[in-house]
Design a protein around this motif. Structure first.
Motif, PDB file in Angstrom:
ATOM      1  N   SER A   1     -53.428  17.290 -33.254  1.00 52.60           N
ATOM      2  CA  SER A   1     -52.673  17.829 -32.132  1.00 52.60           C
ATOM      3  C   SER A   1     -52.814  16.908 -30.927  1.00 52.60           C
ATOM      4  N   GLU A   2     -52.019  17.163 -29.893  1.00 52.14           N
ATOM      5  CA  GLU A   2     -52.116  16.372 -28.665  1.00 52.14           C
ATOM      6  C   GLU A   2     -53.503  16.490 -28.052  1.00 52.14           C
TER       7      GLU A   2
ATOM      8  N   GLU B   1     -48.499  11.090 -18.408  1.00 51.47           N
ATOM      9  CA  GLU B   1     -48.752  11.401 -19.816  1.00 51.47           C
ATOM     10  C   GLU B   1     -47.778  12.437 -20.383  1.00 51.47           C
ATOM     11  N   SER B   2     -46.943  13.038 -19.533  1.00 50.91           N
ATOM     12  CA  SER B   2     -46.077  14.135 -19.977  1.00 50.91           C
ATOM     13  C   SER B   2     -45.092  13.694 -21.058  1.00 50.91           C
ATOM     14  N   GLU B   3     -44.666  12.438 -21.044  1.00 52.05           N
ATOM     15  CA  GLU B   3     -43.752  11.966 -22.078  1.00 52.05           C
ATOM     16  C   GLU B   3     -44.468  11.797 -23.417  1.00 52.05           C
ATOM     17  N   LYS B   4     -45.716  11.397 -23.352  1.00 50.90           N
ATOM     18  CA  LYS B   4     -46.497  11.185 -24.574  1.00 50.90           C
ATOM     19  C   LYS B   4     -47.065  12.491 -25.101  1.00 50.90           C
ATOM     20  N   ARG B   5     -47.539  13.353 -24.198  1.00 49.42           N
ATOM     21  CA  ARG B   5     -48.157  14.620 -24.583  1.00 49.42           C
ATOM     22  C   ARG B   5     -47.580  15.745 -23.710  1.00 49.42           C
TER      23      ARG B   5
ATOM     24  N   GLN C   1     -46.900  18.998 -24.204  1.00 49.08           N
ATOM     25  CA  GLN C   1     -47.532  20.323 -24.236  1.00 49.08           C
ATOM     26  C   GLN C   1     -48.888  20.307 -23.544  1.00 49.08           C
ATOM     27  N   LEU C   2     -49.689  19.283 -23.825  1.00 46.18           N
ATOM     28  CA  LEU C   2     -51.012  19.189 -23.207  1.00 46.18           C
ATOM     29  C   LEU C   2     -50.904  18.936 -21.713  1.00 46.18           C
ATOM     30  N   SER C   3     -49.934  18.135 -21.298  1.00 47.04           N
ATOM     31  CA  SER C   3     -49.758  17.858 -19.871  1.00 47.04           C
ATOM     32  C   SER C   3     -49.331  19.110 -19.114  1.00 47.04           C
ATOM     33  N   MET C   4     -48.557  19.974 -19.773  1.00 46.30           N
ATOM     34  CA  MET C   4     -48.166  21.229 -19.135  1.00 46.30           C
ATOM     35  C   MET C   4     -49.386  22.123 -18.924  1.00 46.30           C
ATOM     36  N   MET C   5     -50.251  22.182 -19.924  1.00 48.67           N
ATOM     37  CA  MET C   5     -51.469  22.969 -19.798  1.00 48.67           C
ATOM     38  C   MET C   5     -52.382  22.388 -18.722  1.00 48.67           C
ATOM     39  N   ALA C   6     -52.512  21.061 -18.687  1.00 47.49           N
ATOM     40  CA  ALA C   6     -53.348  20.408 -17.678  1.00 47.49           C
ATOM     41  C   ALA C   6     -52.815  20.665 -16.278  1.00 47.49           C
ATOM     42  N   ARG C   7     -51.505  20.643 -16.119  1.00 45.44           N
ATOM     43  CA  ARG C   7     -50.905  20.893 -14.801  1.00 45.44           C
ATOM     44  C   ARG C   7     -51.252  22.287 -14.307  1.00 45.44           C
ATOM     45  N   ASP C   8     -51.172  23.276 -15.188  1.00 44.43           N
ATOM     46  CA  ASP C   8     -51.461  24.657 -14.791  1.00 44.43           C
ATOM     47  C   ASP C   8     -52.936  24.843 -14.442  1.00 44.43           C
TER      48      ASP C   8
END
Length: 228
Positions: free
Chosen positions: A115-116, A143-147, A149-156
């Motif tokens: 997974s990412e 990193e949002s283009e590469k990952r 889903q994970l970048s969305m979680m990190a942003r939150d």
């Protein structure tokens, strides 16, 4: 605790250490998630914080993976909803590109064994000295283009504001509103009093605002004298 002053030494070793140990037992997992999502720290720094052989790191990782799965599931639901709407209203060109996107996503999912989140954790930690002033939110934006889903979680997680105000002081405002002279206020009136105080703090101190501040002050004085 190493002070030569016995009073300060006893204060630190007795009261302060007890409070520290008390709150450390109730640590917030989300703070450790934020630490892991900093590419300069990741899991290694969390392991450094806990004693050797502690099972808490494994528990935190399990919780983080569960949270990531929720983001993964939500992202898949959004993609499915978007594809259905495109199929209903898109033209021929949109349909072709939609099929291409689906084909590409299938190829990526087959080639990606981890997974990412797992890929991110397996990567080498960034050097602290070279990235001392790293903007972590900016890092995840890149990193949002590469990952995605994970970048969305990190942003939150990383955008949650942190305050140094003790939790008890957040509730001490009740003592300033419901004092011994106004201990029988109705809940609606107490709420109005708190709102007025908040509005007063937000009014800019300019000539045009003088009358407004004066009016608010009159309302507060009227309520404190037994009005409402």
């Amino acid at each position: 605790m190493t002070s030569e002053d016995e009073d300060i030494k006893s204060m630190a070793s007795d009261d302060m250490e007890k409070k520290f140990n008390k709150y450390w037992k109730c640590y917030s997992k989300i703070l450790f998630f934020a630490c892991i999502l900093d590419p300069r720290y990741k899991v290694k720094y969390v392991e450094f914080c806990f004693p050797l052989g502690s099972t808490q790191v494994v528990t935190l990782l399990d919780k983080l993976k569960l949270l990531y799965k929720e983001y993964e599931r939500a992202s898949n639901d959004i993609c499915m909803a978007g594809s259905s709407s495109k199929e209903a209203f898109g033209d021929v060109r949109d349909d072709e590109m939609l099929e291409f996107e689906q084909f590409e996503s299938q190829v990526v999912s087959v080639s990606r064994t981890n997974s990412e989140l797992e890929e991110y954790l397996d990567e080498k930690i960034l050097s602290w000295k070279k990235n001392e002033k790293l903007n972590v939110l900016e890092y995840w934006k890149v990193e949002s283009e590469k990952r995605p889903q994970l970048s969305m979680m990190a942003r939150d997680i990383l955008s949650i504001p942190i305050t140094s105000v003790a939790s008890e002081s957040a509730f001490s405002i009740a003592g300033r509103v419901l004092d011994k002279y106004r201990n029988r206020l109705l809940p609606e009136n107490a709420e109005a009093q708190i709102c007025l105080g908040s509005w007063l703090d937000g009014v800019p101190y300019i000539e045009e605002g003088h009358l407004l501040v004066h009016d608010f002050s009159d309302i507060q004085n009227f309520e404190s004298e037994g009005g409402w």
